[in-house]
Write an enzyme that holds these catalytic residues in place. Structure first.
Site, PDB file in Angstrom:
ATOM      1  N   SER A   1       0.820  -1.216   0.000  1.00  0.00           N
ATOM      2  CA  SER A   1       0.000   0.000   0.000  1.00  0.00           C
ATOM      3  C   SER A   1       0.851   1.263   0.000  1.00  0.00           C
ATOM      4  O   SER A   1       0.330   2.359  -0.211  1.00  0.00           O
ATOM      5  CB  SER A   1      -0.932   0.008   1.213  1.00  0.00           C
ATOM      6  OG  SER A   1      -0.204   0.039   2.418  1.00  0.00           O
TER       7      SER A   1
ATOM      8  N   LYS B   1      -6.230   4.862   8.029  1.00  0.00           N
ATOM      9  CA  LYS B   1      -5.032   5.559   7.572  1.00  0.00           C
ATOM     10  C   LYS B   1      -5.276   7.061   7.476  1.00  0.00           C
ATOM     11  O   LYS B   1      -4.444   7.871   7.918  1.00  0.00           O
ATOM     12  CB  LYS B   1      -4.588   5.002   6.227  1.00  0.00           C
ATOM     13  CG  LYS B   1      -4.034   3.579   6.309  1.00  0.00           C
ATOM     14  CD  LYS B   1      -3.698   3.013   4.943  1.00  0.00           C
ATOM     15  CE  LYS B   1      -3.104   1.607   5.066  1.00  0.00           C
ATOM     16  NZ  LYS B   1      -2.827   0.998   3.753  1.00  0.00           N
TER      17      LYS B   1
END
Length: 807
Positions: free
Chosen positions: A659, A702
């Protein structure tokens, strides 16, 4: 290339409007719970339960807490009552081979009736048989038989005595037996008188005595035969008397079970055994030795022993059942599944008999359905193999594990196996199902049907109503406060947040159930009659707070600059990536600094995490993809004359996942072009070799992790996060993040390509190839190409200079 616009606040969170609901609170919902979005699983369940062929047992797979067991039990509750009630089963004594008890199949409810009838029979026989043998007729007949024997014996001796008297020899009875002696005038001759006779007379007398002894010997030989004949007559008398006493009782019993041939056959052997062993019904005098040892066989002990010998050990009793049984075995140990043979200790010896055979879950569920947790089954020694054996052979064979593995040195039993007709349903996680499919060849033959439960439900009207009904059912079952519409809507929104998809709701009902109970607690603390949305939110906040110690410690270290994260300036070759942490099941995000440095080299991108074995394979794959992108874009006409290094700064526990690959690529492009990256942005997203930004997981956590750091330092209005455009549907952000976006103090940008991202991060156009195949000089890509050409030229000059020096 047009830059992506920041997302509107409406796209950051999908709300559930309480006004959609027709009810005021969950108290108004009294209908059944209907699981939506599980059509595939329900169809598999119906198919498995409906098909009657061998091997079509079911494995229900899916994450724990998704309500698999509840859904299956609800389905079975609709079909089990309509199925026929299965037969009763019991074990009885095998009189010929006691180590092999026999199994009897009876109609539902008949086993307990037979057991009671047998107890009554024994009680009746304990009265009838002693009465028959104490009757005057029996006593007279037995006396006659014994007297006839005595008369026969007496006659033989009288005849012998007469014969001896004719020869003037007396038959004398002594303590040692019989003896013959000569007599004269009715008097036995003394030895000296006998010796005074002449030799001829003595020899004649001795000859007669010898003949008489032979005759006596013949009589003595005949006596045991006469005794046997007498005993046979007594035995025949006893059998006749016992037969006379038992027959009427047994006839009455046989009448009651005339239609059951197996029972009648057992009654025949039972009747013969009772008649052959009638004396056990007669009260006996206690043995002094047994009394001394405490083993006296009084009337009570006698009755207990008889009841044991003729007891009916009911294994399955369906007298109170309606329909087929549905059994969930919480502890699927081997003996709990197939049954066990218990032992009792007596005088230091382990003993057992057919009355100590205990049934298992397979017996109780025979003719119906058995549910077992697959993980628990596999954790129990031998249990899985025992279950497979029963399903494969279609028999329940009870074996003593202690005997099987020589744990006890005593005689055990081998009961007759019971036919098995059952549907077994294993419940477990997907990984367990896949492992069994691969590594156990029997598994696919015995569990041919898989019910794959969805992790998610659709975020639509049916899904919302299903949530409302679930909340209502929990409130009623656990006697909690009911939820008003606003509270239900907040639970639904949280259910969507759990999935990480604003178009779905979580099917993890355990999480929802826990939230409902926690919200009820806070409503009770506030002394409310109904649970409000504020109570649900307080429960959610309390969950986060309970697990936020590590998160706060990391943020505190960042604010003190112990962990270096820049959120204000612009830096070359440096970017804020976003990582996610999941300690104890609670996830949170936090930014991490990623840096890139470039130098002359041979076109390699060095992943420092991989070099020190702190990077996982997926992360390493992501870095190698960067090399593919750089080579395809910038090294078609010239060599990629660089060596680049990438690292997650202050990372001490390893890195996994791809990611951060887009963030790493941005850092590389910045390092090559010399264009600084705005540190008030954070980036997440993976990238492919074509530069397309791909979706990642944990996007909400996040974003919130970077927001929390920026908020703690003070929101300037510039901060924001770049996410893959394909993750927009996953956004279900916290209310404070959404409010900050509404006020223009924080932004989220959806990115589809690296060129869009680098332009947002630097403020410099990425650059597009013109007709001549060149990037604009002032663009990021143009500056990268210029830098690579410069590095290639330096490599060429250095190589040429080295060659000249060698010459």
């Amino acid at each position: 290339m047009s830059l992506p616009e920041k997302l509107s606040p409406e796209k950051l969170y999908k709300t559930c409007n309480p006004g959609e609901f027709s009810f005021l609170s969950t108290a108004d919902l009294d209908g059944p719970i209907k699981a939506t979005g599980q059509d595939r699983a329900f169809e598999a369940i119906a198919f498995s339960m409906g098909i009657k062929h061998d091997g079509f047992n079911l494995f229900a797979l899916g994450p724990n807490g998704t309500g698999k067991q509840t859904a299956i039990m609800q389905f079975l509750a609709t079909i089990a009552p309509l199925a026929p009630v299965p037969s009763d089963w019991c074990y009885v004594n095998n009189f010929k081979h006691p180590r092999h008890p026999g199994a009897l199949k009876l109609p539902p409810g008949k086993a307990s009736t037979l057991s009671r009838d047998m107890e009554h029979l024994v009680e009746a026989l304990l009265t009838v048989i002693p009465s028959a043998f104490s009757s005057e007729e029996y006593q007279v007949e037995e006396k006659n038989i014994r007297e006839k024997f005595q008369e026969h014996q007496a006659e033989a001796f009288e005849d012998l005595e007469k014969k001896a008297a004719e020869q003037h020899i007396a038959l004398i009875r002594t303590p040692a037996g019989f003896a013959f002696a000569p007599e004269k005038n009715g008097e036995v001759l003394k030895p000296e008188e006998f010796m005074s006779l002449n030799k001829k007379e003595r020899e004649a007398i001795e000859k007669e005595i010898t003949n008489l002894k032979s005759a006596m010997q013949l009589i003595m030989v005949q006596i045991p035969k006469w005794q046997r004949e007498t005993q046979e007559k007594i035995n025949e008398l006893n059998r006749n008397i016992a037969n006379f006493a038992v027959k009427p009782l047994m006839a009455e019993l046989k009448n009651s079970y005339a239609s059951l041939s197996e029972v009648i056959e057992y009654f025949e052997t039972l009747e013969n055994d009772i008649i052959e062993n009638f004396d056990q019904f007669l009260e006996k005098e206690p043995d002094p030795r047994e009394m001394l040892l405490g083993l006296s066989t009084g009337k009570f002990q006698q009755k207990g022993a008889l009841l044991n010998r003729y007891r009916i050990n009911v294994i399955v009793d369906n007298s109170k059942r309606e329909g087929a049984p549905v059994v969930y075995e919480d502890k699927p140990a081997c003996q709990n599944l197939v049954g066990d043979i218990e032992h009792i200790s007596q005088m230091g010896t382990l003993l057992t008999d057919f009355t100590l055979i205990k049934p298992g879950a397979l017996h109780r569920a025979n003719g119906g359905y058995l549910l077992i947790d697959a993980r628990r089954l596999l954790l129990e020694p031998l249990a899985y193999e025992a279950l497979k054996k029963a399903l494969r052979t279609r028999q329940i064979r009870i074996e003593s594990l202690a005997q099987l593995y020589s744990l006890v040195s005593t005689v055990s039993l081998e009961p007759e196996p019971i036919p098995l007709d059952i549907k077994v349903i294993l419940i477990g996680e997907r990984q367990l199902y896949y492992l069994l499919n691969v590594y156990d060849p029997d598994f696919s033959e015995l569990f041919k049907v898989a019910a794959d439960f969805e992790d998610e439900l659709p975020f639509d009207g049916d899904g919302k109503l299903a949530y409302a009904r679930i909340i209502s059912a929990i409130a009623k079952t656990d006697k909690l406060r009911h939820f008003d519409r606003g509270a239900v809507a907040r639970v639904i929104e949280h259910g969507s947040r759990i999935t990480g998809d604003s178009t779905k709701l979580s099917a993890h009902l355990q999480s929802i159930s826990d939230l409902v109970r926690e919200a009820d607690y806070y409503a009770a603390s506030a002394k409310r009659k109904l649970v409000k949305a504020a109570d649900v939110q307080k429960a959610i906040d309390a969950r986060v707070l309970r697990s936020s110690r590590i998160q706060e410690k990391i943020r505190e270290a960042t604010l003190k600059n112990a962990i270096l994260i820049d959120t204000e300036s612009e830096k070359v070759g440096q970017i804020n990536g976003l990582a996610i942490y999941s300690p104890g099941g609670q996830s949170f995000g936090h930014p991490g600094r990623i840096t890139a440095r470039v130098r002359l080299g041979k076109g390699e991108v060095i992943d420092i995490e991989r070099e020190v074995e702190m990077g996982g394979p997926i992360h390493s794959k992501g870095v190698l993809i960067l090399s593919g992108f750089l080579g395809a874009r910038f090294a078609i006409d010239q060599p990629l004359s660089l060596s680049a290094s990438l690292v997650f700064e202050q990372s001490y526990s390893g890195v996994e996942g791809d990611s951060a690959s887009s963030a790493e690529l941005y850092a590389l492009l910045s390092a090559l072009s010399g264009v600084p990256i705005r540190q008030w942005f954070a980036v997440t997203g993976s990238v492919n070799q074509f530069g397309q930004v791909q979706a990642i997981g944990g996007v909400n956590e996040k974003i919130e992790g970077f927001f929390d750091l920026c908020n703690a330092r003070g929101l300037s209005g510039k901060q924001g996060v770049l996410i893959p455009a394909s993750n927009v549907d996953n956004l279900m952000l916290r209310s404070d993040v959404v409010n900050a976006a509404k006020k223009g103090r924080f932004s989220i940008y959806p990115v589809t390509h690296i060129d869009e991202g680098i332009e947002l991060l630097t403020g410099v156009p990425a650059g597009v190839l013109d007709k001549s195949g060149n990037y604009p000089p002032g663009s990021v890509n143009g500056m990268v190409v210029a830098k690579l050409k410069e590095m290639a030229e330096k490599i060429r000059k250095f190589t040429a200079s080295s060659s000249d020096d060698e010459d």
